[in-house]
Design a protein around this motif. Structure first.
Motif, PDB file in Angstrom:
ATOM      1  N   SER A  71       3.582 -38.729 -62.630  1.00 46.18           N
ATOM      2  CA  SER A  71       3.063 -37.907 -63.726  1.00 46.18           C
ATOM      3  C   SER A  71       1.692 -37.332 -63.369  1.00 46.18           C
ATOM      4  O   SER A  71       0.989 -37.849 -62.497  1.00 46.18           O
ATOM      5  N   PHE A  72       1.331 -36.268 -64.061  1.00 48.73           N
ATOM      6  CA  PHE A  72       0.042 -35.622 -63.820  1.00 48.73           C
ATOM      7  C   PHE A  72      -0.517 -35.109 -65.148  1.00 48.73           C
ATOM      8  O   PHE A  72       0.235 -34.853 -66.101  1.00 48.73           O
ATOM      9  N   PRO A  73      -1.839 -34.955 -65.249  1.00 45.05           N
ATOM     10  CA  PRO A  73      -2.458 -34.555 -66.517  1.00 45.05           C
ATOM     11  C   PRO A  73      -2.254 -33.070 -66.818  1.00 45.05           C
ATOM     12  O   PRO A  73      -2.164 -32.243 -65.911  1.00 45.05           O
ATOM     13  N   ILE A  74      -2.192 -32.768 -68.117  1.00 42.11           N
ATOM     14  CA  ILE A  74      -2.083 -31.382 -68.586  1.00 42.11           C
ATOM     15  C   ILE A  74      -2.958 -31.234 -69.840  1.00 42.11           C
ATOM     16  O   ILE A  74      -3.434 -32.223 -70.412  1.00 42.11           O
ATOM     17  N   VAL A  75      -3.165 -30.010 -70.233  1.00 45.07           N
ATOM     18  CA  VAL A  75      -3.743 -29.720 -71.546  1.00 45.07           C
ATOM     19  C   VAL A  75      -2.820 -28.737 -72.259  1.00 45.07           C
ATOM     20  O   VAL A  75      -2.171 -27.904 -71.616  1.00 45.07           O
ATOM     21  N   VAL A  76      -2.763 -28.861 -73.583  1.00 42.61           N
ATOM     22  CA  VAL A  76      -1.980 -27.924 -74.386  1.00 42.61           C
ATOM     23  C   VAL A  76      -2.945 -27.094 -75.230  1.00 42.61           C
ATOM     24  O   VAL A  76      -4.133 -27.004 -74.921  1.00 42.61           O
ATOM     25  N   GLY A  77      -2.442 -26.488 -76.288  1.00 44.76           N
ATOM     26  CA  GLY A  77      -3.276 -25.638 -77.115  1.00 44.76           C
ATOM     27  C   GLY A  77      -4.454 -26.379 -77.726  1.00 44.76           C
ATOM     28  O   GLY A  77      -4.374 -27.579 -78.003  1.00 44.76           O
ATOM     29  N   ALA A  78      -5.542 -25.652 -77.953  1.00 41.18           N
ATOM     30  CA  ALA A  78      -6.734 -26.254 -78.544  1.00 41.18           C
ATOM     31  C   ALA A  78      -6.447 -26.822 -79.928  1.00 41.18           C
ATOM     32  O   ALA A  78      -7.151 -27.715 -80.404  1.00 41.18           O
ATOM     33  N   GLY A  79      -5.394 -26.311 -80.568  1.00 43.21           N
ATOM     34  CA  GLY A  79      -4.995 -26.817 -81.878  1.00 43.21           C
ATOM     35  C   GLY A  79      -3.895 -27.851 -81.814  1.00 43.21           C
ATOM     36  O   GLY A  79      -3.359 -28.248 -82.851  1.00 43.21           O
ATOM     37  N   GLY A  80      -3.540 -28.295 -80.603  1.00 43.65           N
ATOM     38  CA  GLY A  80      -2.475 -29.276 -80.457  1.00 43.65           C
ATOM     39  C   GLY A  80      -1.112 -28.617 -80.350  1.00 43.65           C
ATOM     40  O   GLY A  80      -0.951 -27.630 -79.635  1.00 43.65           O
ATOM     41  N   MET A  81      -0.126 -29.132 -81.071  1.00 45.02           N
ATOM     42  CA  MET A  81       1.236 -28.598 -81.042  1.00 45.02           C
ATOM     43  C   MET A  81       1.738 -28.299 -82.451  1.00 45.02           C
ATOM     44  O   MET A  81       1.221 -28.822 -83.437  1.00 45.02           O
ATOM     45  N   ALA A  82       2.755 -27.456 -82.532  1.00 47.62           N
ATOM     46  CA  ALA A  82       3.480 -27.188 -83.773  1.00 47.62           C
ATOM     47  C   ALA A  82       4.925 -26.914 -83.401  1.00 47.62           C
ATOM     48  O   ALA A  82       5.218 -26.422 -82.314  1.00 47.62           O
ATOM     49  N   TRP A  83       5.832 -27.210 -84.294  1.00 52.54           N
ATOM     50  CA  TRP A  83       7.259 -27.021 -84.020  1.00 52.54           C
ATOM     51  C   TRP A  83       7.601 -25.571 -83.734  1.00 52.54           C
ATOM     52  O   TRP A  83       7.008 -24.657 -84.328  1.00 52.54           O
ATOM     53  N   SER A  84       8.565 -25.387 -82.863  1.00 56.51           N
ATOM     54  CA  SER A  84       9.090 -24.061 -82.573  1.00 56.51           C
ATOM     55  C   SER A  84      10.605 -24.164 -82.432  1.00 56.51           C
ATOM     56  O   SER A  84      11.122 -25.211 -82.043  1.00 56.51           O
ATOM     57  N   ASP A  85      11.275 -23.087 -82.743  1.00 57.35           N
ATOM     58  CA  ASP A  85      12.739 -23.052 -82.684  1.00 57.35           C
ATOM     59  C   ASP A  85      13.168 -22.722 -81.263  1.00 57.35           C
ATOM     60  O   ASP A  85      13.269 -21.564 -80.878  1.00 57.35           O
ATOM     61  N   GLY A  86      13.418 -23.755 -80.473  1.00 61.55           N
ATOM     62  CA  GLY A  86      13.817 -23.566 -79.091  1.00 61.55           C
ATOM     63  C   GLY A  86      15.299 -23.846 -78.891  1.00 61.55           C
ATOM     64  O   GLY A  86      16.134 -23.471 -79.715  1.00 61.55           O
ATOM     65  N   LEU A  87      15.632 -24.542 -77.797  1.00 63.98           N
ATOM     66  CA  LEU A  87      17.016 -24.892 -77.518  1.00 63.98           C
ATOM     67  C   LEU A  87      17.459 -26.123 -78.311  1.00 63.98           C
ATOM     68  O   LEU A  87      18.642 -26.451 -78.329  1.00 63.98           O
ATOM     69  N   ASN A  88      16.498 -26.790 -78.933  1.00 60.45           N
ATOM     70  CA  ASN A  88      16.775 -27.972 -79.730  1.00 60.45           C
ATOM     71  C   ASN A  88      17.058 -27.599 -81.183  1.00 60.45           C
ATOM     72  O   ASN A  88      16.696 -26.511 -81.652  1.00 60.45           O
ATOM     73  N   GLU A  89      17.700 -28.509 -81.883  1.00 57.55           N
ATOM     74  CA  GLU A  89      17.833 -28.355 -83.332  1.00 57.55           C
ATOM     75  C   GLU A  89      16.544 -28.833 -83.979  1.00 57.55           C
ATOM     76  O   GLU A  89      16.009 -29.885 -83.627  1.00 57.55           O
ATOM     77  N   LEU A  90      16.048 -28.061 -84.931  1.00 57.83           N
ATOM     78  CA  LEU A  90      14.833 -28.481 -85.619  1.00 57.83           C
ATOM     79  C   LEU A  90      15.142 -29.655 -86.536  1.00 57.83           C
ATOM     80  O   LEU A  90      16.239 -29.747 -87.098  1.00 57.83           O
ATOM     81  N   PRO A  91      14.202 -30.574 -86.684  1.00 63.69           N
ATOM     82  CA  PRO A  91      14.411 -31.703 -87.591  1.00 63.69           C
ATOM     83  C   PRO A  91      14.733 -31.218 -89.006  1.00 63.69           C
ATOM     84  O   PRO A  91      14.299 -30.147 -89.424  1.00 63.69           O
TER      85      PRO A  91
END
Length: 255
Positions: A71-91
Motif C-alpha cells: 500500500s501507499f499513501p494518497i490524498v483525496v478531496g479537501a472536503g473528504g468524500m461524498a457518494w457518487s453514482d458509479g458502477l456500484n448500487e447506491l445504498p
C-alpha cells in the motif's frame, strides 16, 4: 450572380453546422464484475483527506482478487468524500447521505471505471490506456451548461465551443505530468461533479479539489500497470463503509 451566392451559402451552412450542440453519448457500461484490475482507496472517514491505496488484480472474473505490491499513501478531496453514482448500487439510505456536487471539494465514493490516461510525456508502450498528451489548448470542461461537460477536449479541435469555465490542464504543472481520468458522473448530469482524476500530489498533506493524488513514483506504478483490456476500476470508500459493502459488492479483501 448565383455562382457567387452558392459558395456563400455553403460557407454559412458549414459554420452553422460547427456550432450545433451535440451531446457525446456515454460509452457502454462495463460492469464491475468484468474488471480484472482495481485501485482500492480507503480513508479513515468521510471527512478525512489522507488515506492509502493498494492495487489488486485477478486472472479472470471467477478468480479471487490478489494484492500487487504494498500500500501507499494518497490524498483525496479537501472536503473528504461524498457518494457518487458509479458502477456500484447506491445504498438504500442514500437520500440521507451526502452526494457529490460540482465544486464541493469532495472526492467521489463508489466504484468507477478508469478510462483514459493523460500527461505531459510522450505516449509509450508502457501506457496501455488511451492517452492524451496535454497541450496548450487541452481543457477539462466544468461548465454545467456545456455539451462537453465533464470531458477532456482540445479547444482548437472542437467545433462547438460552448463553455465559459474549464480547467486548463497544461497550466496545472507537475501535478498533471501523469494522470488518469475517473469515470465519475458518466451520465454528465449537470452539477453532478466533473474532471475527477488520479494524479500526482502537491504533497502528502494537501487535499485536492476532488481528485485522488499520490507521489509521482506511485502514480507511475499505477499508470504503467493499468490495462484497458482488463477494465480497470477505482474503488474508493471510507474504510468502515468498504468493510460494510465488501461482501455484497464482491470487493477485494483488504490486506
Amino acid at each position: 450572380m448565383l455562382k457567387f451566392v452558392f459558395p456563400i451559402l455553403l460557407f454559412l451552412c458549414a459554420n452553422l453546422s460547427a456550432q450545433v450542440k451535440t451531446v457525446v453519448p456515454p460509452k457502454p457500461i462495463i460492469p464491475f464484475s468484468e474488471s480484472l484490475q482495481a485501485v482500492v482507496v480507503t480513508t479513515k472517514g468521510w471527512s478525512a483527506v489522507q488515506g492509502e491505496a493498494l492495487i489488486y488484480e485477478r486472472a479472470n472474473n471467477k478468480s479471487n482478487w490478489k494484492a500487487v505490491g504494498v500500500s501507499f499513501p494518497i490524498v483525496v478531496g479537501a472536503g473528504g468524500m461524498a457518494w457518487s453514482d458509479g458502477l456500484n448500487e447506491l445504498p438504500s439510505d442514500t437520500g440521507r447521505l451526502l452526494m457529490k456536487t460540482e465544486g464541493d471539494g469532495k472526492s467521489p465514493a463508489g466504484i468507477f471505471s478508469l478510462s483514459l490516461a493523460f500527461g505531459t510525456i510522450e505516449k509509450s508502450d508502457k501506457i496501455k490506456l488511451p492517452f492524451t498528451k496535454l497541450e496548450e489548448w487541452t481543457e477539462c470542461v466544468d461548465d454545467v451548461r456545456s455539451s462537453h461537460y465533464n470531458r477532456i477536449v482540445n479547444r482548437m479541435q472542437i467545433g462547438n465551443y460552448d463553455w465559459k469555465s474549464s480547467e486548463k490542464m497544461l497550466a496545472i504543472g507537475e501535478q498533471y505530468d501523469l494522470g488518469v481520468f475517473v469515470e465519475h458522473n458518466r451520465e454528465k448530469q449537470a452539477g453532478g461533479g466533473s474532471c475527477i482524476f488520479l494524479h500526482i500530489w502537491k504533497d502528502g498533506n494537501s487535499g485536492t479539489a476532488g481528485c485522488t493524488a499520490m507521489a509521482r513514483e506511485n502514480m507511475e506504478t499505477v499508470l504503467y500497470w493499468l490495462d484497458a483490456q482488463k477494465n480497470p476500476v477505482l474503488i474508493q470508500l471510507p474504510l468502515k463503509d468498504y468493510r460494510k459493502f465488501q461482501t455484497s459488492w464482491k470487493l477485494p479483501k483488504l490486506k
